[in-house]
Write a protein that holds these residues in place. Structure first.
Motif, short mmCIF file in Angstrom:
data_model
loop_
_atom_site.label_atom_id
_atom_site.label_comp_id
_atom_site.label_asym_id
_atom_site.label_seq_id
_atom_site.Cartn_x
_atom_site.Cartn_y
_atom_site.Cartn_z
N ILE A 38 23.62 50.12 83.11
CA ILE A 38 22.61 51.09 82.63
C ILE A 38 23.28 52.29 82.00
O ILE A 38 22.78 52.83 81.01
CB ILE A 38 21.71 51.54 83.81
N ASP A 42 17.28 56.36 81.93
CA ASP A 42 18.54 55.71 82.28
C ASP A 42 19.58 56.70 82.84
O ASP A 42 20.73 56.35 83.03
CB ASP A 42 19.13 54.96 81.06
N LEU A 53 17.79 56.56 87.66
CA LEU A 53 18.12 55.17 87.97
C LEU A 53 18.10 54.94 89.48
O LEU A 53 17.58 53.94 89.96
CB LEU A 53 19.50 54.81 87.39
#
Ligand code: AMP
Length: 223
Positions: free
Chosen positions: A119, A158, A163
């Motif tokens: 990510i 992100d 996250l």
């Protein structure tokens, strides 16, 4: 496609879309498009997305139901990122009551440390949604999409904190769906580690599809 954020659901759903000739329907893409259009629904949804929380079911269900009614979804579709809760799974079963239930649920297994690596380097095309990774799959032309040359960006959600929240939400809300679909006998778990083509090969094998043959047949069938 089921799996934690960064498991490769979007990447694999796009491969399946090309190989199987049915559209990828990604709830996250529908929500991001609504936010870009600055509709009331989209701007409201963005507040949840930016925090890493789930957008309320009524919003997501409305978007998905409308998308499933479009003509290109009549012969089938690949759902990506939906359902994410037990309530959504039950609502989906009701939506599909007359047209036929889900054939298969593919769960991609990827450990947390790999997700964080993936990510943090993920970049997405603003125009066509194609995804890249700065290290594992860099674009040919820095910051621009190989397909349409539009700008690549890092999704707002992100960032590391968001996250972490998304991973927690996955464990609490979405992971229980593995058991739900296992009980229905339609769950297939696939190792999501490796190059995208390797993972795609595993999925196609599980689906009983010879990827190369199918692609060749489709090409031949096109006018
Ligand atoms: P994704 O693109 O699938 O990673 O989704 C990005 C964000 O959109 C999620 O973190 C949620 O805030 C929201 N979202 C996407 N799909 C759903 C869903 N099925 N239910 C609720 N929220 C969703």
């Amino acid at each position: 496609m089921l799996g934690p954020p960064g498991a490769g659901k979007g990447t694999q759903a796009r491969v399946l879309q090309d190989r199987l000739g049915v559209p990828q329907i990604a709830s996250g893409d529908l929500l991001r498009a609504a936010a870009r259009d600055r509709s009331t629904l989209g701007l409201n949804a963005k507040r949840y997305m930016d925090r890493g929380s789930l957008v309320p079911d009524e919003v997501v269900l409305k978007l998905i139901a409308a998308r499933l009614h479009e003509s290109d979804a009549a012969a089938g579709f690949i759902l990506d990122g939906f359902p994410r809760t037990r309530e959504q799974a039950e609502a989906l079963a009701t939506m599909l009551k007359d047209s036929g239930a889900l054939d298969r649920v593919i769960a991609l297994n990827v450990p947390d440390e790999e997700i964080i690596k993936r990510i943090s380097g993920r970049r997405t095309c603003r125009n066509c949604g194609e995804m890249y990774h700065l290290v594992f799959d860099p674009p040919r032309n820095q910051d621009h999409c190989n397909e349409c040359n539009s700008e690549l960006y890092q999704r707002d959600d992100d960032s590391e904190d968001t996250l972490r929240m998304r991973l927690q939400v996955y464990v609490a809300e979405t992971r229980p769906l593995l058991e739900y679909y296992q009980r229905q006998g339609i769950l297939t778990q696939v190792d999501g580690i490796g190059r995208p083509e390797e993972v795609a090969g595993r999925i196609l094998k599980q689906l009983g599809v010879d990827g190369a043959k199918l692609a060749a047949a489709k090409k031949g069938a096109q006018p």
